[in-house]
Motif scaffolding. Structure first.
Motif, short mmCIF file in Angstrom:
data_model
loop_
_atom_site.label_atom_id
_atom_site.label_comp_id
_atom_site.label_asym_id
_atom_site.label_seq_id
_atom_site.Cartn_x
_atom_site.Cartn_y
_atom_site.Cartn_z
N ARG A 49 57.41 14.60 -8.71
CA ARG A 49 56.37 15.17 -9.56
C ARG A 49 55.19 14.21 -9.77
NH1 ARG A 49 53.18 17.48 -10.68
NH2 ARG A 49 52.45 18.65 -12.48
N TYR A 50 55.47 12.92 -9.92
CA TYR A 50 54.41 12.03 -10.42
C TYR A 50 53.95 10.94 -9.46
CZ TYR A 50 55.34 14.25 -14.88
OH TYR A 50 55.48 15.17 -15.87
N THR A 51 54.66 10.70 -8.38
CA THR A 51 54.21 9.60 -7.52
C THR A 51 53.33 10.13 -6.38
OG1 THR A 51 56.07 9.76 -6.00
CG2 THR A 51 56.36 8.33 -7.92
N ALA A 52 52.59 9.20 -5.77
CA ALA A 52 51.76 9.56 -4.63
C ALA A 52 52.66 10.03 -3.48
CB ALA A 52 50.93 8.36 -4.19
N TYR A 99 53.61 13.50 -4.20
CA TYR A 99 52.44 14.35 -4.03
C TYR A 99 52.28 14.73 -2.57
CZ TYR A 99 47.50 15.63 -3.88
OH TYR A 99 46.31 16.28 -3.65
N GLU A 100 52.37 13.71 -1.70
CA GLU A 100 52.25 13.97 -0.26
C GLU A 100 53.37 14.89 0.22
OE1 GLU A 100 52.16 10.08 1.43
OE2 GLU A 100 50.04 9.77 0.96
N ARG A 117 54.84 17.18 -1.57
CA ARG A 117 54.57 18.56 -2.02
C ARG A 117 53.46 19.19 -1.18
NH1 ARG A 117 52.70 18.56 -7.28
NH2 ARG A 117 52.54 16.31 -7.37
N ILE A 118 52.44 18.39 -0.83
CA ILE A 118 51.38 18.92 0.03
C ILE A 118 51.99 19.38 1.36
CG2 ILE A 118 49.34 18.30 1.41
CD1 ILE A 118 48.39 18.39 -1.30
N GLY A 171 55.01 20.13 2.00
CA GLY A 171 55.91 21.26 1.81
C GLY A 171 55.15 22.56 1.61
N SER A 172 53.95 22.47 1.04
CA SER A 172 53.16 23.68 0.80
C SER A 172 52.48 24.15 2.07
CB SER A 172 52.11 23.40 -0.28
OG SER A 172 51.30 24.51 -0.49
N ILE A 197 47.77 12.95 5.93
CA ILE A 197 49.13 12.55 5.57
C ILE A 197 49.96 12.58 6.86
CG2 ILE A 197 51.19 13.25 4.31
CD1 ILE A 197 49.23 14.48 2.21
#
Lengths: 513, 361
Positions: free
Chosen positions: B216-219, B222-223, B225-226, B228-229, B239
């Motif tokens: 949820r909170y780390t870079a 974040y990468e 989740r990007i 995965g989306s 990335i």
């Protein structure tokens, strides 16, 4: 050909929609709309994006049910529960996105879903061919669909509704996929259908096309009918435009001529393959200087998308070289290109430029999150204030910044994406279809941002299918066709016809079976 | 005629997944009732026994929690990979690899102090599970080889390796020729918290919390989740997909390996062929029910632990333990079936309830 409009008796109207209301959560799409369409006419339904045109037509085609309102066909009231109901009452719609199967032949696509239980291919092909001939729809029924151009696919969609014996044909923005020549041809086809006793409802927001094709026009604005059944022969397009946008639109001033500087982006005999492994474009060379917007015009599928991907580093080139800011970037990664000043506004906004399942904030920080780290963490306050800054400066209308990005409207999505990209002060901007599908204010806002970037000394490449936009906005205009640059025009002096002809170079030959 | 149709909601129904889970549990209990009645048992008696044995007393809670620990870690392993759209079907083998690695440390460090030995064993378990995932990870990241097949096949390799060790080099000479690995040294056992509940619970909770926060909170998260989306968006923003795939699959394997280590030092006395006990496969179900969210894994694992322990307890009443397996299956079917409605709405009249025009563009 055109009948003079007279106060018509209800039963003479082929289609009569009155007091139609339709609301979606948070949006009133139709607020008491009227539409009267006389038989044997081509009726334009005009309005900006979001005026409620598509909703109204989806109601007529049985896709949505109105909250309130009345629908009469030849004076008889109807209530459609689904598209099949509407079709059996003689209403067929050609949607903007085609619903065709690439591996099937033209004839198979036409009869799909309503084919006789035993399919006799030759017989069906002959019937489809006869029907196509009658209205001048030039397609070969035996040809596999994937070989067809977008314009030809549209004819297949029209044949589909004719096959189901539709008497009222709805065409949703039919000209967006067509070249100027094909638009003209479509007009003739529609006229023949009208003369044959059908009526056609033609949804559009492009005035100059409508005036050549349609007999009457109804104008919607913000979910209401602002003008009903205007006679096209006596109404001039300035008046229609005023009705559509609510105020007299100012013809956009040509932006002050640029003072081009040094070359920032240079392509040298660049080639690349498309998704199918066939050359998408080959030996493309041009350069863009500082303070210059260069446009690429062309019908979709002629290599523009691949060209943009190659410049952005998302697709490898097979030959040639790419120079950016005097550095060879032919094999650089997308990130290296970004760091040396490139920004890319991709055609597929929600699948490439933005991550659809993440929040607005997460999407806003895509280019800067590396600078917002403290240890392994992204500092939430920095991310939030950056996101709010983008929203404010670029006029994104958004609700909850933690909500999913996909909930934003098309225009706001694009403002966020373009804002995020331009925020890094790029020296080279590649924008693919940056204004497609946006409303007037959205288009204006995006165009202004690109111009502002150009005036700040960036080299801007703008790929668009909207010729008018390119002619008013760009400093130089290249035409791409069949994977090659077919010509360079000066948009100050070039005419639409000239450019249109270059866009078509070979396609007229292809459409002859 | 009114025909029901499914239409995708703009956003999932808030609280939909817990509700779906409850519905799944209800359906499972209902089907179980029919089965038990059919087999001539009294469902009330059986169900109350299941409840007592799993959640009815501190002792029961201890057993259930001990079961939830490997389920939760295995579920987390699958969920971490799943949040990037990868399927790690090899948690079963990775659990085994983790247990083997931890056993090896216990063999060489038999005289180390307890804390040092346990920490070393758990780290080795982490590494062992991760190591087993390295091959599939590289194959997927560099060559695009489907990770489902490679991770699945490595399960067999890990289990055969354990069998060979137990029957061969690691056979306990004092076990009268029985194929058994030697008992762990006493100081290698995890201390207990209460009753028989061991400290593995704390380890599992910590790992789940850290993973949730990291995603949820780390870079890094974040990468993840990007990617995965939308893979295209990840590539667009620079990335490195292959590096992400590599790290995520190895971490996933490591977490599963840790489950093997915790199971070894917490509940098993020694390395056995059955130490992985299907946890790796149950972990897939746990992760699926938690919608691949690390935060949801803990709750689902606890409920699954209770169902499994309850199911075992009724064998003494003459009910086959497969009743428990059937119940688990119906919880899954019911919850996944009901989960559809948190993402879709049902329309009765065939009208497409569409997103407004403006949003559609």
């Amino acid at each position: 050909m055109t009948q003079t409009p007279s106060p018509t008796d209800e039963s003479q109207l082929a289609v009569q929609l009155s007091e139609v209301w339709k609301t979606f959560p948070g949006v009133v799409a139709n607020a008491g709309v009227e539409l009267n369409v006389r038989p044997r006419t081509i009726h334009a339904l005009l309005g900006e994006n979001g005026a409620g045109k598509s909703t109204l037509m989806n109601i007529l085609a049985g896709v949505y049910r109105p909250d309130r309102g009345e629908l009469k066909l030849h004076g008889r009231a109807h209530q459609f529960r689904n598209p099949a109901d509407a079709l059996s009452a003689g209403i067929g719609m050609v949607h903007q996105e085609f619903r065709l199967i690439p591996s099937f032949s033209v004839a198979e696509n036409v009869v799909l879903g309503s084919a006789p239980s035993v399919i006799k291919t030759r017989q069906i092909e002959a019937r489809v061919a006869a029907m196509a001939d009658k209205f001048g729809l030039r397609v070969d029924p035996a040809q596999p669909l994937w070989q067809l151009s977008m314009g030809e696919r549209q004819k297949v969609e029209i044949l589909k509704v004719l096959w189901r014996d539709a008497q009222v044909l709805i065409l949703d923005e039919p000209t967006t996929v067509l070249t100027p020549d094909e638009v003209h041809e479509l007009g003739e086809i529609l006229r023949r259908m009208a003369d044959d006793g059908r009526c056609i409802i033609f949804i559009s927001h492009k005035l100059h096309e409508v005036s050549g094709i349609c007999d009457e026009a109804t104008v919607l604005r913000l979910g209401k009918t602002v003008a009903s059944s205007l006679d096209m022969a006596t109404t001039d397009s300035t008046e229609l435009a005023r009705l559509m946008v609510g105020a007299s639109p100012t013809t956009p001033d040509r932006p002050a001529a640029a003072t081009p500087g040094v070359a920032l982006l240079e392509l040298k005999e660049l080639s690349a393959r498309g998704d199918r492994g066939i050359d998408a474009f080959s030996d493309v060379s041009f350069q863009i200087n500082s303070g210059e917007i260069v446009g690429i015009a062309g019908v979709a599928g002629n290599g523009q998308r691949e060209l943009a991907d190659v410049i952005a580093g998302l697709r490898p080139s097979t030959r040639g070289s790419l120079i950016m800011n005097d550095a060879d970037m032919t094999t650089a990664s997308p990130r290296q290109r970004f760091l040396s000043g490139l920004c890319y506004i991709p055609e597929d906004r929600l699948g490439v430029g933005l991550a659809p399942r993440l929040s607005i904030t997460d999407n806003a920080i895509l280019r800067v999150y590396r600078q917002q780290r403290r240890g392994p963490f992204i500092v939430a306050e920095k991310a939030l204030s950056y996101c709010k800054g983008i929203i404010e400066r670029f006029g994104v209308r958004s609700g909850d910044v933690d909500g999913p990005i996909a909930a934003l409207s098309g225009g706001n999505l694009q403002r966020l994406l373009v804002g995020r990209e331009l925020d890094s002060q790029p020296s080279v901007v590649v924008a693919a279809q940056p204004t497609r599908g946006l409303d007037v204010q959205g288009v204006k806002a995006i165009q202004d941002l690109l111009l502002e970037r150009r005036n700040a000394g960036a080299a801007v490449l703008m790929i668009s299918e909207d010729l008018d936009e390119l002619l008013t906005l760009t400093d130089r205009l290249l035409v791409m066709e069949g994977g090659n640059i077919r010509g360079e025009f000066d948009p100050r002096t070039a005419s639409r016809q000239e450019v249109g002809l270059a866009m078509l170079a070979d396609t007229t030959a292809i459409s002859q079976p | 005629m009114k025909r029901p149709r499914l239409h995708l909601r703009e956003a999932p129904l808030p609280g939909g997944q817990p509700l779906a889970f409850a519905i799944g549990l209800t359906i499972a209990l209902f089907v179980g009732t029919l089965l038990l009645l059919g087999a001539g048992h009294d469902p009330v008696r059986i169900y109350s026994r299941m409840f007592e044995a799993s959640l009815g007393s501190p002792d029961a809670w201890a057993v259930t929690l001990n079961r939830a620990v490997p389920l939760g870690l295995a579920g987390l392993a699958v969920a971490v990979a799943g949040s990037m759209g990868l399927w790690n079907i090899g948690a079963e083998g990775q659990i085994m690899a983790g247990a083997i690695a931890a056993s090896w440390v216990a063999r060489i460090g038999g005289d180390w102090p307890g804390l040092v030995l346990i920490v070393a064993m758990l780290l080795a378990a982490l590494g062992g599970g991760g190591l087993l995932a390295v091959g599939p990870a590289i194959a997927r990241a560099r060559l695009g080889v489907n990770e489902i097949i490679t991770t699945l096949m490595l399960n067999e390799v890990a289990i055969r390796l354990a069998q060979w060790l137990i029957h061969g080099p690691w056979k306990d000479p004092g076990a009268h020729n029985f194929p058994l690995a030697p008992m762990l040294p006493d100081q290698a056992r995890l201390p207990t918290l209460f009753s028989r509940a061991h400290c593995g619970l704390l380890i599992a909770v910590a790992v789940i919390v850290i993973s949730s926060l990291a995603v949820r909170y780390t870079a890094w998260g974040y990468e993840l989740r990007i990617a995965g989306s939308s893979e295209a968006t990840a590539r667009y923003s620079g990335i490195s997909l292959s590096r992400k795939i590599l790290t995520v699959l190895v971490i996933s394997g490591g977490i599963a390996g840790l489950a093997g280590g915790v199971e070894l030092t917490g509940t098993a006395d020694r390395l056995t062929e059955s130490i992985s006990n299907g946890f790796g496969f149950a972990g897939i179900i746990v992760a699926a029910l938690a919608l691949m969210r690390p935060s949801g894994v803990a709750v689902v694992a606890l409920l699954f632990g209770a169902v499994q322990i309850g199911g075992q307890s009724i064998q003494t009443l003459g009910v086959s333990s497969s009743v428990s397996t059937i119940l688990q299956a119906f919880v899954l079917f019911g919850a996944i079936g009901a989960g559809v409605f948190s993402r879709y709405r049902i329309l009765l009249d065939g009208e497409a309830r569409a997103v407004p025009e403006e949003v559609n563009q």
